[in-house]
Design a protein around this motif. Structure first.
Motif, mmCIF file in Angstrom:
data_model
loop_
_atom_site.group_PDB
_atom_site.id
_atom_site.type_symbol
_atom_site.label_atom_id
_atom_site.label_comp_id
_atom_site.label_asym_id
_atom_site.label_seq_id
_atom_site.Cartn_x
_atom_site.Cartn_y
_atom_site.Cartn_z
ATOM 1 N N TYR A 55 0.834 -1.208 0.000
ATOM 2 C CA TYR A 55 0.000 0.000 0.000
ATOM 3 C C TYR A 55 0.863 1.250 0.000
ATOM 4 O O TYR A 55 0.564 2.217 -0.692
ATOM 5 N N GLY A 60 -0.495 5.503 -2.524
ATOM 6 C CA GLY A 60 -0.567 6.953 -2.456
ATOM 7 C C GLY A 60 0.178 7.567 -1.296
ATOM 8 O O GLY A 60 0.792 6.891 -0.472
ATOM 9 N N ALA A 62 -1.067 9.292 1.295
ATOM 10 C CA ALA A 62 -1.666 9.060 2.621
ATOM 11 C C ALA A 62 -1.167 7.754 3.227
ATOM 12 O O ALA A 62 -0.831 7.700 4.421
ATOM 13 N N GLU A 63 -1.089 6.726 2.416
ATOM 14 C CA GLU A 63 -0.628 5.427 2.898
ATOM 15 C C GLU A 63 0.849 5.468 3.280
ATOM 16 O O GLU A 63 1.254 4.911 4.294
ATOM 17 N N THR A 66 1.212 7.452 6.501
ATOM 18 C CA THR A 66 0.718 6.657 7.630
ATOM 19 C C THR A 66 1.734 5.600 8.030
ATOM 20 O O THR A 66 1.997 5.407 9.219
ATOM 21 N N ILE A 90 -4.682 6.921 8.905
ATOM 22 C CA ILE A 90 -5.008 6.670 7.503
ATOM 23 C C ILE A 90 -6.357 7.264 7.136
ATOM 24 O O ILE A 90 -6.530 7.836 6.056
ATOM 25 N N LEU A 91 -7.320 7.171 8.044
ATOM 26 C CA LEU A 91 -8.635 7.759 7.761
ATOM 27 C C LEU A 91 -8.540 9.280 7.646
ATOM 28 O O LEU A 91 -9.110 9.887 6.735
ATOM 29 N N LEU A 93 -5.810 11.144 6.988
ATOM 30 C CA LEU A 93 -5.021 11.571 5.824
ATOM 31 C C LEU A 93 -5.766 11.330 4.512
ATOM 32 O O LEU A 93 -5.664 12.133 3.587
ATOM 33 N N ARG A 94 -6.505 10.243 4.432
ATOM 34 C CA ARG A 94 -7.295 10.010 3.217
ATOM 35 C C ARG A 94 -8.373 11.083 3.066
ATOM 36 O O ARG A 94 -8.707 11.484 1.958
ATOM 37 N N TYR A 95 -8.938 11.513 4.184
ATOM 38 C CA TYR A 95 -9.942 12.580 4.127
ATOM 39 C C TYR A 95 -9.309 13.904 3.708
ATOM 40 O O TYR A 95 -9.840 14.633 2.880
ATOM 41 N N GLY A 98 -6.920 12.910 0.174
ATOM 42 C CA GLY A 98 -7.757 12.350 -0.887
ATOM 43 C C GLY A 98 -7.329 11.026 -1.390
ATOM 44 O O GLY A 98 -6.371 10.440 -1.123
#
Length: 98
Positions: A55, A60, A62-63, A66, A90-91, A93-95, A98
């Motif tokens: 991952y 990306g 965010a991964e 993290t 991860i939640l 940073l994904r928010y 993106g």
């Protein structure tokens, strides 16, 4: 029975035998060699790394961030808080990213 049920039952049996097999083999020894003990203690981290590393490499920013944050946290915190903070990271940073 359908093929799906047989596959589920076979998977359950294989999982059970794998888990109990290690216990049966190790219970035959009175004392485990320190190198074997160290190797067995390293298995969860190795499995987790094998799951998480792709991952970070292929998905990306965010991964990757993290993974770096969790690696630092793992030096100072026990496993359960690291997992919880990793999920939150991860939640979040994904928010944000993106």
């Amino acid at each position: 029975m359908s093929t799906t049920i047989w596959i589920i039952l076979a998977g359950a049996l294989a999982t059970y035998l794998t888990r109990i097999g290690g216990h049966v083999v190790l219970s035959r020894f009175e004392k485990i060699h320190p190198r074997v003990d160290a190797g067995l203690r390293a298995v969860p981290a190795a499995v987790l790394t094998a799951i998480v590393a792709p991952y970070a490499a292929f998905f990306g920013v965010a991964e990757t961030l993290t993974l770096a944050i969790v690696a630092v946290l793992a030096l100072f915190l026990p496993a359960l808080p690291v997992f919880a903070l990793g999920w939150a990271c991860i939640l979040g940073l994904r928010y944000l990213i993106g």
